[in-house]
Write an enzyme that holds these catalytic residues in place. Structure first.
Site, PDB file in Angstrom:
ATOM      1  N   ASN A  27      40.492  -2.896  41.338  1.00  0.00           N
ATOM      2  CA  ASN A  27      40.730  -3.521  42.644  1.00  0.00           C
ATOM      3  C   ASN A  27      41.910  -2.812  43.307  1.00  0.00           C
ATOM      4  O   ASN A  27      42.897  -3.442  43.678  1.00  0.00           O
ATOM      5  CB  ASN A  27      40.972  -5.018  42.486  1.00  0.00           C
ATOM      6  CG  ASN A  27      40.910  -5.740  43.817  1.00  0.00           C
ATOM      7  OD1 ASN A  27      40.281  -5.254  44.770  1.00  0.00           O
ATOM      8  ND2 ASN A  27      41.571  -6.873  43.915  1.00  0.00           N
ATOM      9  N   HIS A  32      48.548   1.418  43.870  1.00  0.00           N
ATOM     10  CA  HIS A  32      48.034   2.126  42.692  1.00  0.00           C
ATOM     11  C   HIS A  32      47.979   3.636  42.950  1.00  0.00           C
ATOM     12  O   HIS A  32      48.237   4.438  42.060  1.00  0.00           O
ATOM     13  CB  HIS A  32      46.615   1.644  42.349  1.00  0.00           C
ATOM     14  CG  HIS A  32      46.548   0.209  41.912  1.00  0.00           C
ATOM     15  ND1 HIS A  32      46.069  -0.796  42.715  1.00  0.00           N
ATOM     16  CD2 HIS A  32      46.905  -0.385  40.742  1.00  0.00           C
ATOM     17  CE1 HIS A  32      46.124  -1.947  42.064  1.00  0.00           C
ATOM     18  NE2 HIS A  32      46.634  -1.729  40.879  1.00  0.00           N
ATOM     19  N   GLN A  56      45.411 -11.014  28.762  1.00  0.00           N
ATOM     20  CA  GLN A  56      46.617 -11.337  29.521  1.00  0.00           C
ATOM     21  C   GLN A  56      46.401 -12.444  30.553  1.00  0.00           C
ATOM     22  O   GLN A  56      47.297 -12.744  31.331  1.00  0.00           O
ATOM     23  CB  GLN A  56      47.203 -10.079  30.170  1.00  0.00           C
ATOM     24  CG  GLN A  56      46.388  -9.476  31.293  1.00  0.00           C
ATOM     25  CD  GLN A  56      46.925  -8.111  31.707  1.00  0.00           C
ATOM     26  OE1 GLN A  56      46.787  -7.126  30.990  1.00  0.00           O
ATOM     27  NE2 GLN A  56      47.564  -8.055  32.870  1.00  0.00           N
ATOM     28  N   GLY A 142      54.382   0.114  38.016  1.00  0.00           N
ATOM     29  CA  GLY A 142      55.014  -0.285  39.275  1.00  0.00           C
ATOM     30  C   GLY A 142      56.179  -1.236  39.031  1.00  0.00           C
ATOM     31  O   GLY A 142      56.162  -2.040  38.099  1.00  0.00           O
ATOM     32  N   SER A 181      46.732  -6.755  44.176  1.00  0.00           N
ATOM     33  CA  SER A 181      45.289  -7.009  44.162  1.00  0.00           C
ATOM     34  C   SER A 181      45.007  -8.450  44.559  1.00  0.00           C
ATOM     35  O   SER A 181      43.942  -8.766  45.072  1.00  0.00           O
ATOM     36  CB  SER A 181      44.726  -6.752  42.774  1.00  0.00           C
ATOM     37  OG  SER A 181      45.011  -5.440  42.393  1.00  0.00           O
TER      38      SER A 181
HETATM   39  O1  PAF Z   1      49.794  -4.141  35.792  1.00  0.00           O
HETATM   40  C1  PAF Z   1      48.585  -4.183  35.453  1.00  0.00           C
HETATM   41  O2  PAF Z   1      47.674  -3.872  36.240  1.00  0.00           O
HETATM   42  C2  PAF Z   1      48.215  -4.630  34.034  1.00  0.00           C
HETATM   43  O3  PAF Z   1      49.099  -5.604  33.573  1.00  0.00           O
HETATM   44  C3  PAF Z   1      48.130  -3.450  33.046  1.00  0.00           C
HETATM   45  C4  PAF Z   1      49.468  -2.759  32.870  1.00  0.00           C
HETATM   46  C5  PAF Z   1      47.089  -2.455  33.524  1.00  0.00           C
HETATM   47  C6  PAF Z   1      47.700  -3.969  31.665  1.00  0.00           C
HETATM   48  O4  PAF Z   1      46.451  -4.587  31.715  1.00  0.00           O
END
Ligand code: PAF
Length: 275
Positions: A27, A32, A56, A142, A181
């Protein structure tokens, strides 16, 4: 750009190359792509990953509705000059229940960790797996996810992983809203209100730079202001940049962090300041 779905093929492809990794959950937005640009000087191969990491997300969080936009994401990464895109299916990264997880220090129980139990453990576990699979020379994260960045940086140092962690400034819309996102979940009216979070942090920074050192009072006032404007704040916190602990009045390198819900969307932001 080579798109790879399996660990075995990724390992074959990256063998002998100096890889700079940009881990993402897809996304993708301009923030990014800034990570991809930041990765370029750190390797002769830039690899990005897209994996929505169930580990997560809490049970009441947005794993199922988290936007999956592989086609658009892959076009953006190719245009940004990514060499290798790793997009494993869930069964490829978690072929069996992930019972071995990274144990984290107390730092992971505060701020994001206090409001999203398990989140930082899930991040650390998948990041360590990605590091073991990709074996990058560098990885870019980030600064918007300030606590995530600190946890990853400390994990790499304490577990002696030979990986440079490269921090990247938060990308913002013209009105100051940190790109995320999750901004896509906001209604029109919420999107117009959303930059208040960044303005609140800027206001705190101004008051600290003007000499105010009663951080708990500043935090409480900022929370109240947000609540008056229909936000449900989880925290506004002034912390030390080095370890995200509460600062003494003599500490100089600070970061001001906030997390708050606007409607059903939870936004986070932070800004650094030197006093
Ligand atoms: O920041 C993110 O997008 C996520 O926490 C990561 C570092 C890709 C781990 O799934």
């Amino acid at each position: 750009m080579q798109v790879i779905e399996t660990v075995a093929e990724l390992r074959r492809t990256l063998a002998g190359r100096r890889t700079a990794l940009v881990p993402t959950m897809g996304n993708l937005h301009e923030g990014h792509l800034a990570l991809v640009r930041a990765a370029r000087p750190h390797g002769d191969c830039v690899a990005a990953s897209i994996f929505v990491n169930r580990l997560q997300f809490g049970p009441s969080e947005d794993f199922d509705r988290y936007p999956r936009s592989f086609g658009a994401d892959s076009d953006k990464l190719a245009a940004a000059g990514v060499d290798v895109l790793f997009t494993p299916q869930e069964a490829e990264l978690y072929p069996e229940p992930q019972s071995y997880r990274v144990e984290l220090p107390e730092l992971a129980g505060q701020l994001e960790g206090a409001f999203r139990p398990g989140f930082l453990h899930g991040v650390a576990t998948v990041v360590l797996k990605l590091f073991n699979i990709v074996q990058p020379a560098a990885a870019v994260f980030g600064k918007k996810d300030c606590q995530q960045l600190l946890i990853v940086r400390n994990m790499v140092r304490q577990l002696n992983l030979p990986i440079e962690i490269v921090p990247c400034e938060t990308a913002r819309a013209a009105d100051g809203l940190a790109l995320s996102s999750r901004n896509g979940y906001l209604s029109g009216a919420e999107r117009a209100e959303a930059p208040r979070l960044h303005r609140t942090l800027e206001d705190l920074r101004r008051r600290i730079l003007a000499g105010s050192r009663d951080y708990p009072a500043l935090e409480a006032e900022a929370m109240e202001q947000l609540a008056k404007n229909q936000w449900k704040p989880d925290y506004v916190a002034v912390r030390k940049q080095s370890d995200l602990q509460a600062p003494a009045p003599t500490d100089r390198q600070l970061v001001i962090l906030a997390a708050a819900r606007l409607g059903t969307t939870r936004l986070i932001d932070n800004i650094e300041t030197s006093v």
